[in-house]
Each structure stands twice: as structure tokens, then as C-alpha cells.
Design an enzyme around this catalytic site. Structure first.
Site, PDB file in Angstrom:
ATOM      1  N   ARG A  66     -11.354  -7.486 -51.372  1.00  0.00           N
ATOM      2  CA  ARG A  66     -12.739  -7.633 -50.918  1.00  0.00           C
ATOM      3  C   ARG A  66     -13.394  -6.257 -50.819  1.00  0.00           C
ATOM      4  NH1 ARG A  66     -16.230  -5.577 -47.433  1.00  0.00           N
ATOM      5  NH2 ARG A  66     -14.626  -5.614 -45.795  1.00  0.00           N
ATOM      6  N   ASP A  67     -12.963  -5.425 -49.891  1.00  0.00           N
ATOM      7  CA  ASP A  67     -13.579  -4.101 -49.778  1.00  0.00           C
ATOM      8  C   ASP A  67     -13.246  -3.242 -50.995  1.00  0.00           C
ATOM      9  OD1 ASP A  67     -15.363  -2.597 -48.384  1.00  0.00           O
ATOM     10  OD2 ASP A  67     -14.018  -2.050 -46.748  1.00  0.00           O
ATOM     11  N   HIS A  80     -15.716  -2.935 -54.180  1.00  0.00           N
ATOM     12  CA  HIS A  80     -16.793  -1.951 -54.347  1.00  0.00           C
ATOM     13  C   HIS A  80     -16.409  -0.891 -55.380  1.00  0.00           C
ATOM     14  CE1 HIS A  80     -19.359  -3.461 -51.174  1.00  0.00           C
ATOM     15  NE2 HIS A  80     -18.372  -3.422 -50.306  1.00  0.00           N
ATOM     16  N   SER A  84     -17.759   1.789 -40.690  1.00  0.00           N
ATOM     17  CA  SER A  84     -18.219   1.503 -42.050  1.00  0.00           C
ATOM     18  C   SER A  84     -18.470   2.754 -42.876  1.00  0.00           C
ATOM     19  CB  SER A  84     -19.511   0.680 -42.004  1.00  0.00           C
ATOM     20  OG  SER A  84     -19.392  -0.410 -41.140  1.00  0.00           O
ATOM     21  N   HIS A 142     -11.226  -1.173 -38.298  1.00  0.00           N
ATOM     22  CA  HIS A 142     -11.352  -1.041 -39.758  1.00  0.00           C
ATOM     23  C   HIS A 142     -11.920   0.339 -40.042  1.00  0.00           C
ATOM     24  CE1 HIS A 142     -12.595  -2.606 -43.871  1.00  0.00           C
ATOM     25  NE2 HIS A 142     -13.449  -1.600 -43.733  1.00  0.00           N
ATOM     26  N   HIS A 195     -12.709   3.843 -42.745  1.00  0.00           N
ATOM     27  CA  HIS A 195     -12.956   4.389 -44.080  1.00  0.00           C
ATOM     28  C   HIS A 195     -12.557   5.859 -44.075  1.00  0.00           C
ATOM     29  CE1 HIS A 195     -14.902   1.082 -46.323  1.00  0.00           C
ATOM     30  NE2 HIS A 195     -15.107   0.627 -45.098  1.00  0.00           N
ATOM     31  N   TYR A 244     -23.233   4.167 -44.932  1.00  0.00           N
ATOM     32  CA  TYR A 244     -22.319   3.096 -45.336  1.00  0.00           C
ATOM     33  C   TYR A 244     -21.668   3.396 -46.687  1.00  0.00           C
ATOM     34  CZ  TYR A 244     -20.715  -1.762 -45.663  1.00  0.00           C
ATOM     35  OH  TYR A 244     -19.948  -2.896 -45.741  1.00  0.00           O
TER      36      TYR A 244
END
Length: 339
Positions: free
Chosen positions: A15-16, A19, A169, A196, A198, A286
Site C-alpha cells: 500500500r504505502d 507510491h 507522514s 507509523h 517515514h 507529506y
């Protein structure tokens, strides 16, 4: 002796990670990766377009297949892991959620901006009604203080969330901030807390370890850190680090490394922390904005770093990718006038 908590691993490569793939994983590739993740013992595997159910669009980028095709390809290969889908209210609808359940989804991760938890109530209610596990996802949590995050997390808890995630994010947080905010959430919530991360500042694994030390018991990762910008927390690195720190993790280290090897030939580029990624983290923008920003910079003859810094100043939120072109156009005109 103090009991060591078991840490639940949710993998969002499919899913992520979309990108970084321009949403072009094929259903067959997803099934391959999901089977390897399942074999490794990952608890939850998230599958959708990068922007969640119904994200495939002109605005966010068209996927190689429909959400239904992806979910139906992955569901049959899962023997132990739960199949999850992300939904952003305003993009995905209740109809999309019903389709997802028919396709085998057992967990809904319902994401809102950190100040907009109230828009998740209907979706959370439907998810509970359909017997699914509900994960609340508070995006861009670096933009507000711990009290506001807690206020919004309590709303999600009241709507039926089984766990609430604090989501970095933009990859903008540093460990002391994570420790403070997760610790506060742990104090005020009666449900588990998740995190979560990044990797734009190179802190995804470190921040996740800080979150776990502060009380988070659900954490996210992607194989090889696949994701927008500098990517996400690397699942295989995180598993190794958590095990080394003495936490209980039900994922086999060798097998999760093998799963990363399955993914690697599919990747379009290695996940590196380049200058633009650093600016994403520094400006607090983001991560999925990066590829769109590169395109806008090329189109208007601008430095992508300048665009990202301006987006950070304007405090853009997830879902405003179309705004990048407007900002770049305005900056280009201002630049022309200054010449």
C-alpha cells in the site's frame, strides 16, 4: 520480572510502497510479496492503491489494477496474516469498504489528518458493523502537540477503534518528540497505541524503537523501506532491531529478509535519502508529494527543494497533491516578475 510486550508488525509494502512504484504493482506481484510476508509471520498485510481504497484516479495516479483485483489476488495466499485496507474518508466510500470485506479484508485502517478524526466516525462504525478490526490513523502528527493528538485519538477510540496510530507522514519527527507524544497517548487511551514512520531524516527505525519503548505495541514497516521519498521503516531492519532489543516479535528474521529479496527485483529504484527527501522531513511535507513535486519542478523550471519548503510553510496535508501545481505556477510567476 517485568513482562516484555509482544510487538505487532503491520506491513504496508503493498500500500504505502505503491507510491514508489507509481502504483504499478501487478496483482501477481502483490500475491508473490504477500505470500512471502505471510510465510515470515507478519501479523497484518495492507493492500490498496497508495492513497487507499478508490485512490486510483487522475489526481493521485492510476494503479495497474483495481483495488478489488489486488485484494482478490492477495487474499487466497494468506494463511495466517490478516488482510488490511487503508481508507481515507473523502476518497474511499462505505461502498468501497463493503467491496473490500467481500474480497477478504479483515482490518480497516481509517486515516484522517491529525485534526480531523471526526470524519472517520461513519467509516469506523461500518467497519465494526461488518466485524472488521479498526485501526485509527492520525496523519501528519508532527504538526500538532501531544494534547491535540490525544484529543483526536480519544475521538477515534469513542468511534470504536481497536488501536490508534500516530503517523509521522512527513518523516519529520525526532526520537524525543516520538517518546513524548506516544507516552502521552499511552497514558490517556484505553486501547493499544501504534506508530507509523517515514525515513526522510533517516530516523524511521530509531523513531519506531522510541515509540515502542514509550508504549506502542503496533508498528508499521515496508520491505526494503519501499515508499515515497526516502521510504518507510524497513520491516526487515525493524524486526532485527526489535529482537535485538529484547521485544517479542512473531516474525522470523530470516524469512522476512527472504521476503525483501522477493520484492527487490520489482523495485524501480533503491530507497535512498536524497536531498529532496531531507527537505521533505525538514519542511514537514507529506512523503507522497515528492514525485508530484519533481514533475511540477521540471514543468515550471524550479528547484524542487524550493517548492517543498513553500509547501511546508503552507502546512499542506495529505490529499492536496493537486495543490502542488498551483504553488509551483505561482512561484514560477513570481520568479519571472523578479527577473
Amino acid at each position: 520480572m517485568i513482562a516484555v510486550p509482544e510487538i505487532r508488525i503491520m506491513d504496508t509494502t503493498l500500500r504505502d510502497g505503491m507510491h514508489a512504484m507509481a502504483h504499478q504493482f501487478t496483482p501477481e506481484q502483490m500475491a508473490q510479496v504477500a505470500a512471502a510476508l505471510d510465510e515470515a509471520g507478519v501479523d497484518v498485510i495492507e493492500v490498496t492503491h497508495g492513497d487507499g481504497l478508490a485512490g486510483s484516479s487522475f489526481q493521485y495516479g492510476f494503479a495497474a489494477a483495481t483495488d478489488e483485483e489486488y485484494l482478490e489476488a492477495v487474499a487466497p495466499v494468506l494463511k495466517k496474516a490478516k488482510l488490511a485496507a487503508l481508507i481515507l474518508p473523502g476518497i474511499g466510500t462505505c461502498r468501497d469498504m463493503r467491496m473490500a470485506v467481500q474480497a477478504g479484508v479483515k482490518v480497516f485502517r481509517i486515516a484522517t489528518h491529525v485534526t480531523e478524526a471526526d470524519i472517520s466516525e461513519e467509516h469506523m462504525g461500518l467497519a465494526k458493523e461488518m466485524g472488521a478490526e479498526v485501526v485509527g490513523f492520525l496523519m501528519m502528527s508532527h504538526t500538532v502537540g501531544k494534547e491535540k493528538i490525544a484529543e483526536q485519538a480519544k475521538l477515534m477510540e469513542s468511534y470504536g477503534a481497536d488501536v490508534v496510530y500516530m503517523v509521522d507522514s512527513a518523516g519529520a519527527m525526532i526520537p524525543p518528540e516520538v517518546t513524548e507524544k506516544i507516552g502521552y497517548l499511552k497514558e490517556v487511551l484505553n486501547i493499544p497505541v501504534g506508530f507509523h514512520a517515514h525515513n526522510n531524516l533517516g530516523l524511521a527505525v530509531g523513531n519506531t524503537l522510541a515509540a515502542v519503548a514509550a508504549g506502542a505495541t503496533a508498528v508499521d514497516g515496508t520491505l526494503r523501506g519501499l515508499g515515497a521519498g526516502a521510504g518507510n521503516t524497513s520491516t526487515e531492519v525493524l524486526v532485527a532491531a526489535l529482537k535485538k532489543a529484547g521485544y517479542q516479535v512473531g516474525v522470523d528474521l530470516y524469512k522476512i529478509m527472504d521476503a525483501a529479496t522477493v520484492l527487490e527485483p520489482m523495485m524501480r529504484r533503491p530507497q535512498v535519502i536524497d536531498n529532496a527527501s531531507i527537505i521533505l522531513g525538514y519542511a514537514g511535507v507529506y512523503s507522497s508529494f515528492l514525485l508530484h513535486t519533481y514533475r511540477a519542478a521540471e514543468r515550471f523550471g524550479l528547484d524542487p527543494r524550493d517548492i517543498l519548503m513553500e509547501l511546508g510553510r503552507r502546512k499542506v496535508v495529505g490529499g492536496q497533491e493537486d495543490y502542488i501545481v498551483d504553488v509551483a505556477y505561482e512561484m514560477s510567476r513570481n520568479k519571472s516578475r523578479a527577473v
